[in-house]
Design an enzyme around this catalytic site. Sequence first.
Site, mmCIF file in Angstrom:
data_model
loop_
_atom_site.group_PDB
_atom_site.id
_atom_site.type_symbol
_atom_site.label_atom_id
_atom_site.label_comp_id
_atom_site.label_asym_id
_atom_site.label_seq_id
_atom_site.Cartn_x
_atom_site.Cartn_y
_atom_site.Cartn_z
ATOM 1 N N ASN A 42 7.592 -33.701 -24.251
ATOM 2 C CA ASN A 42 7.389 -33.932 -23.061
ATOM 3 C C ASN A 42 8.675 -34.214 -22.082
ATOM 4 O OD1 ASN A 42 7.305 -36.602 -23.635
ATOM 5 N ND2 ASN A 42 5.858 -37.105 -22.266
ATOM 6 N N SER A 51 0.188 -33.178 -10.244
ATOM 7 C CA SER A 51 1.089 -33.985 -11.124
ATOM 8 C C SER A 51 1.250 -35.288 -10.399
ATOM 9 C CB SER A 51 2.121 -33.402 -11.612
ATOM 10 O OG SER A 51 2.980 -34.627 -12.159
ATOM 11 N N LYS A 71 5.040 -28.200 -23.934
ATOM 12 C CA LYS A 71 5.363 -29.073 -24.615
ATOM 13 C C LYS A 71 5.828 -28.290 -25.873
ATOM 14 C CE LYS A 71 2.732 -32.802 -22.752
ATOM 15 N NZ LYS A 71 1.474 -33.916 -22.947
#
Length: 274
Positions: A88, A17, A67
């Site tokens: 999210n 990420s 999510k």
Amino acid sequence: MPARTRLAVWGDPIGHSRSPELHTAAYRHLGLEWTYDRRRVDRTGFGTALRSLDDSWRGLSLTMPLKEAAHDAAHDLDRHAALTGAVNTLLLGDTLRGFNTDVGGIVDAFSHAGVTSVGVARILGAGATAASALVALSDLGAAEVEVRARRPEAIERLRPIARAVGVRLTVADFATAASDVDVTVATLPSGTVLDTAIAAPLAAVGGTLFEAAYAPWPSALAAVWPSANVISGFEMLLFQAVRQIRIFRFGDQHRRLPDEAVTVDIMRSASMED
């Protein structure tokens, strides 16, 4: 401001990420002494991890596969989260508020590239990102959206969303001859390679391509598209993060940050330096 200064992105996998670099650069520029980390959390462990957070936590960014779980956990949903069934962004507090900033991130990515209105569009793939793409295209004015997917049954989850936003949804397989569209949104898994006999005709009539994947770049599809008409998925990552920061700062993804254009430039630079 409440004395909640901890934030993080959760998902599995999570080591790749780029959100911590984007958020940390923004908070530093905005003069906020907030920390933003990454943590590996899978769907099974999500509830326990969420309940373990104390009052030092202000919010969470959620990536796959969390999510839908975040959507189910939220007490209050914004319009985009309610439409897509995906959250999210969680803003923590007495009421757990859930947002979907992916939709706005796609809209902002198109707008930044000069595409501010859409009439007819095509989506490639029918996974979770396709739902956000469908709502984003509606927000850009699309009246008709064609979806092509390898599993036609996956498209069924998009039909109620299309009805809710007033978009005419059509379905085609990848081998069907393609007609002209204003934009194409590719939501296929990263690394997907379409046969040239399929990709080249789509590129010829597909207008501007928004390719949700951004690593490796260029994607196989972006490589056959006219380069002037390609938007990398990094743009969605960047602009959805800006909307998350608005939420964490103000509780509203539509309220712009002070000096926001400069903040965006700093976030972009931080990612390039990483």
